[in-house]
Design a protein around this motif. Structure first.
Motif, PDB file in Angstrom:
ATOM      1  N   ASP A   3       6.846 -30.993  -4.487  1.00  0.00           N
ATOM      2  CA  ASP A   3       5.549 -30.831  -4.000  1.00  0.00           C
ATOM      3  C   ASP A   3       4.746 -29.771  -4.784  1.00  0.00           C
ATOM      4  O   ASP A   3       3.458 -29.552  -4.437  1.00  0.00           O
ATOM      5  CB  ASP A   3       5.408 -30.727  -2.514  1.00  0.00           C
ATOM      6  CG  ASP A   3       6.177 -29.458  -2.069  1.00  0.00           C
ATOM      7  OD1 ASP A   3       6.742 -28.903  -2.918  1.00  0.00           O
ATOM      8  OD2 ASP A   3       5.906 -29.100  -0.736  1.00  0.00           O
ATOM      9  N   PRO A   5       3.041 -29.415  -7.738  1.00  0.00           N
ATOM     10  CA  PRO A   5       1.746 -29.785  -8.093  1.00  0.00           C
ATOM     11  C   PRO A   5       0.546 -29.782  -7.242  1.00  0.00           C
ATOM     12  O   PRO A   5      -0.428 -29.115  -7.280  1.00  0.00           O
ATOM     13  CB  PRO A   5       1.803 -31.128  -8.892  1.00  0.00           C
ATOM     14  CG  PRO A   5       3.141 -31.076  -9.064  1.00  0.00           C
ATOM     15  CD  PRO A   5       4.021 -30.671  -7.947  1.00  0.00           C
ATOM     16  N   ASP A   6       0.884 -30.407  -5.808  1.00  0.00           N
ATOM     17  CA  ASP A   6       0.108 -30.199  -4.831  1.00  0.00           C
ATOM     18  C   ASP A   6      -0.065 -28.858  -4.278  1.00  0.00           C
ATOM     19  O   ASP A   6      -1.307 -28.783  -3.924  1.00  0.00           O
ATOM     20  CB  ASP A   6       0.753 -31.304  -3.664  1.00  0.00           C
ATOM     21  CG  ASP A   6      -0.400 -31.222  -2.411  1.00  0.00           C
ATOM     22  OD1 ASP A   6      -1.492 -31.636  -2.828  1.00  0.00           O
ATOM     23  OD2 ASP A   6       0.150 -30.932  -1.301  1.00  0.00           O
ATOM     24  N   ALA A   9      -2.600 -27.364  -6.516  1.00  0.00           N
ATOM     25  CA  ALA A   9      -3.926 -27.839  -6.615  1.00  0.00           C
ATOM     26  C   ALA A   9      -4.559 -27.421  -5.206  1.00  0.00           C
ATOM     27  O   ALA A   9      -5.932 -26.737  -5.471  1.00  0.00           O
ATOM     28  CB  ALA A   9      -3.612 -29.426  -6.270  1.00  0.00           C
ATOM     29  N   LYS A  10      -3.878 -27.004  -4.204  1.00  0.00           N
ATOM     30  CA  LYS A  10      -4.574 -26.363  -3.134  1.00  0.00           C
ATOM     31  C   LYS A  10      -4.871 -24.791  -3.342  1.00  0.00           C
ATOM     32  O   LYS A  10      -5.975 -24.529  -3.001  1.00  0.00           O
ATOM     33  CB  LYS A  10      -3.376 -26.292  -1.790  1.00  0.00           C
ATOM     34  CG  LYS A  10      -3.389 -27.843  -1.105  1.00  0.00           C
ATOM     35  CD  LYS A  10      -2.371 -27.648  -0.195  1.00  0.00           C
ATOM     36  CE  LYS A  10      -2.074 -29.093   0.482  1.00  0.00           C
ATOM     37  NZ  LYS A  10      -1.342 -29.087   1.491  1.00  0.00           N
ATOM     38  N   THR A  13      -8.098 -24.801  -5.427  1.00  0.00           N
ATOM     39  CA  THR A  13      -9.225 -25.061  -4.717  1.00  0.00           C
ATOM     40  C   THR A  13      -9.653 -23.808  -3.781  1.00  0.00           C
ATOM     41  O   THR A  13     -10.761 -23.591  -3.925  1.00  0.00           O
ATOM     42  CB  THR A  13      -8.794 -26.200  -3.475  1.00  0.00           C
ATOM     43  OG1 THR A  13      -8.579 -27.400  -4.139  1.00  0.00           O
ATOM     44  CG2 THR A  13      -9.729 -26.464  -2.542  1.00  0.00           C
TER      45      THR A  13
END
Length: 298
Positions: A3, A5-6, A9-10, A13
């Motif tokens: 996980d 990459p997720d 990404a967070k 953000t």
């Protein structure tokens, strides 16, 4: 770490949002929360989460709510007849009492409860509390179709803000709480007046010198004649688009409220779709934005 990459990404953000956190820290955001949006449990939960997050990052949200559909339902339940003139509810003493009961009671406390469940601290008030809003009777005219003569309309106990004292708002926000404001004011004559929630929010945003006035609606913003979203408008743009028919119907008074707010002390106003999950956060904390921003010409 499947996980990863997720997670990255967070993190990206949050980094994208950082300059906006810094820019708006300590500023006020006035958010008008509409009556129709309140009927959706998921939307109500997400709205409360957004408001709590704004407070957590150092912004001072002020929520102003409507409640037209709920007032209408209660009047029907109580057997109170309602009349409308040019889309405006004629508010006699009985109707005004019901409106205050619904707005300052059921709706106001439901929003306070939603914010509490999302981990925030809110306090429900109306414009009558702490001398927040002094109202005057709304003056409107109607043109007689036969004689073409303008005549005054008596809408009863419908008012508009004439004076704002932000002391109670500043006290509540300074204590770490979120004010939730019902659009009710009291006149110099001692009468209670029902105030349009958009108008109330715009007046508060101007008086507070808010960084943003946000009007949550059920459309994506202002669209051009091809249906494309117009992301940035000045007052001059709005009058031009009104005159050529691009802006019409219920969007006109909303944008008039936006213009009045930005010309009276609010930095900018935004019209966006409150049905979009976390639309407020997308608008405030991303470079892309999510609605139509109204600001003075540079």
């Amino acid at each position: 770490m499947t996980d990863a990459p997720d997670i990255h990404a967070k993190a990206e953000t949050l980094i994208e949002a950082l300059p906006y956190f810094q820019r708006y820290a300590g500023r006020s955001f006035v958010v008008k929360y509409g009556g129709n949006a309140m009927g959706d449990e998921r939307a109500a939960r997400e709205f409360a989460e957004d408001v709590v997050l704004l407070k957590a990052v150092g912004i001072n949200p002020v929520v102003v709510h409507g409640g037209g559909p709920q007032i209408g339902a209660m009047l029907e339940k109580l057997g109170v007849e309602t009349t409308f003139v040019d889309g405006l509810r004629v508010t006699d003493k009985q109707t005004a009492d019901v409106a205050e009961m619904v707005l300052s009671g059921a709706i106001n406390k439901a929003i306070v409860g939603s914010i509490a469940r999302a981990g925030g601290k809110a306090i429900g008030i109306s414009g009558k509390d702490g001398g927040l809003v002094t109202a005057t009777k709304l003056q409107r005219t109607q043109k007689d179709p036969d004689s073409n003569i303008e005549k005054a309309l008596d809408l009863g106990f419908v008012g508009e803000p004439s004076r704002i004292d932000t002391t109670i708002i500043e006290t509540v926000t300074g204590a770490g709480m979120i004010p939730v404001v019902a659009p009710i004011g009291v006149g110099e004559d001692g009468h209670t007046y029902n105030i349009n929630a958009d108008t109330m929010a715009g007046a508060l945003a101007a008086a507070l010198g808010a960084a943003r006035l946000l009007l949550l609606t059920d459309v994506s913003g202002v669209l051009d004649k091809q249906g494309n979203l117009l992301t940035d408008l000045t007052p001059a743009d709005i009058w031009r688009l009104r005159d050529d028919g691009t802006i019409s119907g219920g969007m006109i008074p909303k944008l008039e409220t936006c213009v009045q707010a930005v010309e009276s002390g609010c930095e900018a106003a935004v019209v966006l779709d409150g049905r979009v999950p976390h639309a407020m956060l997308l608008e405030f904390f991303t470079a892309r934005g999510a609605g139509t921003l109204v600001a003075k010409g540079r």
